[in-house]
Motif scaffolding. Structure first.
Motif, PDB file in Angstrom:
ATOM      1  N   ARG A   9       0.866  -1.184   0.000  1.00 56.60           N
ATOM      2  CA  ARG A   9       0.000   0.000   0.000  1.00 56.60           C
ATOM      3  C   ARG A   9       0.895   1.225   0.000  1.00 56.60           C
ATOM      4  NH1 ARG A   9      -5.030  -0.280   2.765  1.00 56.60           N
ATOM      5  NH2 ARG A   9      -6.177   1.215   1.556  1.00 56.60           N
ATOM      6  N   ARG A  10       0.704   2.103  -0.977  1.00 53.13           N
ATOM      7  CA  ARG A  10       1.508   3.310  -1.075  1.00 53.13           C
ATOM      8  C   ARG A  10       0.629   4.497  -1.399  1.00 53.13           C
ATOM      9  NH1 ARG A  10       4.225   0.066   0.760  1.00 53.13           N
ATOM     10  NH2 ARG A  10       6.253  -0.691   0.160  1.00 53.13           N
ATOM     11  N   SER A  11       0.874   5.597  -0.715  1.00 48.97           N
ATOM     12  CA  SER A  11       0.178   6.855  -0.995  1.00 48.97           C
ATOM     13  C   SER A  11       0.967   7.644  -2.025  1.00 48.97           C
ATOM     14  CB  SER A  11       0.053   7.684   0.281  1.00 48.97           C
ATOM     15  OG  SER A  11      -0.791   7.035   1.187  1.00 48.97           O
ATOM     16  N   VAL A  12       0.238   8.345  -2.879  1.00 49.11           N
ATOM     17  CA  VAL A  12       0.851   9.204  -3.890  1.00 49.11           C
ATOM     18  C   VAL A  12       0.184  10.570  -3.789  1.00 49.11           C
ATOM     19  CG1 VAL A  12       1.190   9.615  -6.353  1.00 49.11           C
ATOM     20  CG2 VAL A  12       1.319   7.286  -5.456  1.00 49.11           C
ATOM     21  N   ILE A  13       0.990  11.585  -3.498  1.00 52.26           N
ATOM     22  CA  ILE A  13       0.510  12.962  -3.483  1.00 52.26           C
ATOM     23  C   ILE A  13       1.402  13.721  -4.451  1.00 52.26           C
ATOM     24  CG2 ILE A  13       0.144  15.041  -2.105  1.00 52.26           C
ATOM     25  CD1 ILE A  13      -0.217  13.145   0.320  1.00 52.26           C
ATOM     26  N   ALA A  14       0.852  14.010  -5.638  1.00 57.93           N
ATOM     27  CA  ALA A  14       1.649  14.651  -6.684  1.00 57.93           C
ATOM     28  C   ALA A  14       0.724  15.260  -7.725  1.00 57.93           C
ATOM     29  CB  ALA A  14       2.568  13.631  -7.354  1.00 57.93           C
ATOM     30  N   GLY A  15       1.083  16.446  -8.200  1.00 60.64           N
ATOM     31  CA  GLY A  15       0.356  17.067  -9.296  1.00 60.64           C
ATOM     32  C   GLY A  15      -1.136  17.214  -9.056  1.00 60.64           C
ATOM     33  N   GLY A  16      -1.527  17.550  -7.847  1.00 58.19           N
ATOM     34  CA  GLY A  16      -2.937  17.726  -7.542  1.00 58.19           C
ATOM     35  C   GLY A  16      -3.686  16.431  -7.280  1.00 58.19           C
ATOM     36  N   LYS A  17      -2.946  15.331  -7.206  1.00 59.19           N
ATOM     37  CA  LYS A  17      -3.565  14.022  -6.947  1.00 59.19           C
ATOM     38  C   LYS A  17      -3.249  13.580  -5.533  1.00 59.19           C
ATOM     39  CE  LYS A  17      -1.129  12.525 -10.278  1.00 59.19           C
ATOM     40  NZ  LYS A  17      -0.383  11.801 -11.282  1.00 59.19           N
ATOM     41  N   GLU A  18      -4.229  12.968  -4.902  1.00 60.11           N
ATOM     42  CA  GLU A  18      -4.051  12.298  -3.612  1.00 60.11           C
ATOM     43  C   GLU A  18      -4.629  10.907  -3.784  1.00 60.11           C
ATOM     44  OE1 GLU A  18      -5.333  14.486  -0.105  1.00 60.11           O
ATOM     45  OE2 GLU A  18      -5.318  16.301  -1.334  1.00 60.11           O
ATOM     46  N   LEU A  19      -3.757   9.933  -4.039  1.00 68.00           N
ATOM     47  CA  LEU A  19      -4.193   8.584  -4.363  1.00 68.00           C
ATOM     48  C   LEU A  19      -3.503   7.559  -3.477  1.00 68.00           C
ATOM     49  CD1 LEU A  19      -3.750   8.940  -8.235  1.00 68.00           C
ATOM     50  CD2 LEU A  19      -5.883   9.166  -6.959  1.00 68.00           C
ATOM     51  N   THR A  20      -4.081   6.393  -3.391  1.00 63.02           N
ATOM     52  CA  THR A  20      -3.447   5.251  -2.748  1.00 63.02           C
ATOM     53  C   THR A  20      -3.527   4.081  -3.704  1.00 63.02           C
ATOM     54  OG1 THR A  20      -3.972   5.931  -0.495  1.00 63.02           O
ATOM     55  CG2 THR A  20      -3.560   3.597  -0.835  1.00 63.02           C
ATOM     56  N   VAL A  21      -2.393   3.408  -3.886  1.00 62.17           N
ATOM     57  CA  VAL A  21      -2.342   2.164  -4.654  1.00 62.17           C
ATOM     58  C   VAL A  21      -2.253   1.039  -3.635  1.00 62.17           C
ATOM     59  CG1 VAL A  21      -1.044   0.797  -6.316  1.00 62.17           C
ATOM     60  CG2 VAL A  21      -1.206   3.282  -6.608  1.00 62.17           C
ATOM     61  N   GLU A  81       0.997   9.897 -14.503  1.00 63.97           N
ATOM     62  CA  GLU A  81      -0.099  10.172 -15.423  1.00 63.97           C
ATOM     63  C   GLU A  81      -1.138  11.111 -14.826  1.00 63.97           C
ATOM     64  OE1 GLU A  81      -1.787   6.592 -17.076  1.00 63.97           O
ATOM     65  OE2 GLU A  81       0.192   5.680 -17.337  1.00 63.97           O
ATOM     66  N   THR A  82      -1.902  11.716 -15.710  1.00 65.36           N
ATOM     67  CA  THR A  82      -3.030  12.550 -15.308  1.00 65.36           C
ATOM     68  C   THR A  82      -4.312  11.754 -15.510  1.00 65.36           C
ATOM     69  OG1 THR A  82      -1.840  14.534 -16.007  1.00 65.36           O
ATOM     70  CG2 THR A  82      -4.241  14.716 -15.795  1.00 65.36           C
ATOM     71  N   PRO A  83      -5.149  11.672 -14.481  1.00 65.26           N
ATOM     72  CA  PRO A  83      -6.420  10.953 -14.646  1.00 65.26           C
ATOM     73  C   PRO A  83      -7.253  11.578 -15.761  1.00 65.26           C
ATOM     74  CG  PRO A  83      -5.991  11.385 -12.327  1.00 65.26           C
ATOM     75  CD  PRO A  83      -4.990  12.175 -13.121  1.00 65.26           C
ATOM     76  N   LYS A  84      -7.945  10.704 -16.508  1.00 67.09           N
ATOM     77  CA  LYS A  84      -8.779  11.151 -17.628  1.00 67.09           C
ATOM     78  C   LYS A  84     -10.213  10.739 -17.399  1.00 67.09           C
ATOM     79  CE  LYS A  84      -4.951  10.692 -20.743  1.00 67.09           C
ATOM     80  NZ  LYS A  84      -4.059   9.613 -21.021  1.00 67.09           N
ATOM     81  N   ARG A  85     -11.118  11.593 -17.826  1.00 66.12           N
ATOM     82  CA  ARG A  85     -12.542  11.281 -17.725  1.00 66.12           C
ATOM     83  C   ARG A  85     -12.891  10.162 -18.705  1.00 66.12           C
ATOM     84  NH1 ARG A  85     -14.730  14.295 -14.242  1.00 66.12           N
ATOM     85  NH2 ARG A  85     -14.173  16.439 -13.950  1.00 66.12           N
TER      86      ARG A  85
END
Length: 87
Positions: A9-21, A81-85
């Motif tokens: 489990r890793r958190s990613v805070i970058a480029g306006g994203k706050e995600l967890t994988v 990457e940047t999330p896409k709709r």
């Protein structure tokens, strides 16, 4: 059957994203990787990133090595990457 167990489990805070994988082991030789949106407003929920739909889809693997490879690929996508709709 044993309860699912988190193996990575890793958190990613970058480029306006706050995600967890997150990758969990569901059963012997069965691993599932997911990307979660951790932002307060859930702005990336349901968006496509690295072949995943954030908070909605997963990739499965039948052994630990493949599960960890899915985790690494999802982590790189979350960072770069940047999330896409979805259309």
């Amino acid at each position: 059957m044993n309860a699912p167990r988190t193996v990575a489990r890793r958190s990613v805070i970058a480029g306006g994203k706050e995600l967890t994988v997150s990758t969990i082991r569901i059963a012997a030789d069965y691993y599932d990787t997911v990307i979660f949106d951790d932002s307060a407003d859930k702005r990336h929920r349901g968006m496509l990133l690295g072949g995943y739909v954030i908070d909605k889809s997963s990739k499965r693997a039948t052994d630990r090595e493949a599960g960890m490879e899915n985790h690494r690929e999802a982590l790189l996508a979350a960072r770069r990457e940047t999330p896409k709709r979805l259309r």
